[in-house]
Motif scaffolding. Sequence first.
Motif, mmCIF file in Angstrom:
data_model
loop_
_atom_site.group_PDB
_atom_site.id
_atom_site.type_symbol
_atom_site.label_atom_id
_atom_site.label_comp_id
_atom_site.label_asym_id
_atom_site.label_seq_id
_atom_site.Cartn_x
_atom_site.Cartn_y
_atom_site.Cartn_z
ATOM 1 N N LEU A 123 46.459 60.037 67.727
ATOM 2 C CA LEU A 123 45.081 59.890 68.216
ATOM 3 C C LEU A 123 44.382 58.727 67.516
ATOM 4 N N ARG A 124 44.599 58.590 66.221
ATOM 5 C CA ARG A 124 43.987 57.479 65.473
ATOM 6 C C ARG A 124 44.562 56.127 65.919
ATOM 7 N N ARG A 125 45.851 56.100 66.271
ATOM 8 C CA ARG A 125 46.437 54.854 66.793
ATOM 9 C C ARG A 125 45.845 54.515 68.156
ATOM 10 N N ASP A 142 36.452 60.208 65.760
ATOM 11 C CA ASP A 142 35.937 60.987 64.635
ATOM 12 C C ASP A 142 36.773 62.256 64.551
ATOM 13 N N LEU A 143 37.606 62.326 63.517
ATOM 14 C CA LEU A 143 38.434 63.511 63.286
ATOM 15 C C LEU A 143 38.035 64.197 61.975
ATOM 16 N N ALA A 144 36.716 64.207 61.701
ATOM 17 C CA ALA A 144 36.228 64.918 60.517
ATOM 18 C C ALA A 144 36.671 66.385 60.602
ATOM 19 N N ASP A 145 36.668 66.927 61.815
ATOM 20 C CA ASP A 145 37.254 68.242 62.087
ATOM 21 C C ASP A 145 38.565 67.944 62.819
ATOM 22 N N ILE A 148 35.171 61.112 70.528
ATOM 23 C CA ILE A 148 35.226 59.682 70.804
ATOM 24 C C ILE A 148 33.941 59.341 71.551
ATOM 25 N N ASP A 149 33.165 58.424 70.982
ATOM 26 C CA ASP A 149 31.910 58.015 71.620
ATOM 27 C C ASP A 149 32.027 56.607 72.155
ATOM 28 N N GLY A 150 31.468 56.409 73.325
ATOM 29 C CA GLY A 150 31.415 55.084 73.920
ATOM 30 C C GLY A 150 30.053 54.876 74.551
ATOM 31 N N GLU A 184 35.105 64.802 73.930
ATOM 32 C CA GLU A 184 35.452 65.758 72.888
ATOM 33 C C GLU A 184 36.930 66.063 73.055
ATOM 34 N N VAL A 185 37.662 66.013 71.953
ATOM 35 C CA VAL A 185 39.113 66.165 71.963
ATOM 36 C C VAL A 185 39.449 67.490 71.294
ATOM 37 N N ASN A 186 39.718 68.504 72.102
ATOM 38 C CA ASN A 186 40.010 69.840 71.598
ATOM 39 C C ASN A 186 41.508 69.939 71.313
ATOM 40 N N ILE A 187 41.858 69.770 70.037
ATOM 41 C CA ILE A 187 43.253 69.795 69.609
ATOM 42 C C ILE A 187 43.695 71.221 69.292
#
Length: 136
Positions: A39-41, A47-50, A56-58, A64-67
């Motif tokens: 995801l970071r790549r 923002d993966l603080a959680d 991801i904001d644009g 919102e990425v629910n992993i």
Amino acid sequence: MSWDVLLSVVPEGFGSIEELPRDFRAPPIGPHGAVEDALRRAVPAIDLADVNWGVIDGPGWSVEVNIGRADPVDSIMLHIRGGGDAALPIVFQVAGELGCRPLDMTTGELLASADSAEGWWGFQEYRDGTVREDDR
């Protein structure tokens, strides 16, 4: 209110969820740590603080990425809000990096490209017609 897209490992050759065999079980995407790295790549600004719920904001949109907490990660749900088409490339960028195919939860169709996202356009039309101007 969001447009929801499920990312899952689905073999090529299927265009919709209805075409998959009834007993189909998607293989896991991968270990949680490897999914975070991918995801970071794909989107360095994520923002993966959680680490279970990224953002991801644009300009004019957010995803919102629910992993989830499962390890390995079986699937990821994207909750897309906003408008315009600028969020669509992010969906395919993330899906490509993870080796997944995006499934439009509105239509049940596996998305082939940003040009095939009728569910996104339909979602925006529905949202704009049902949400009053002062409720936004």
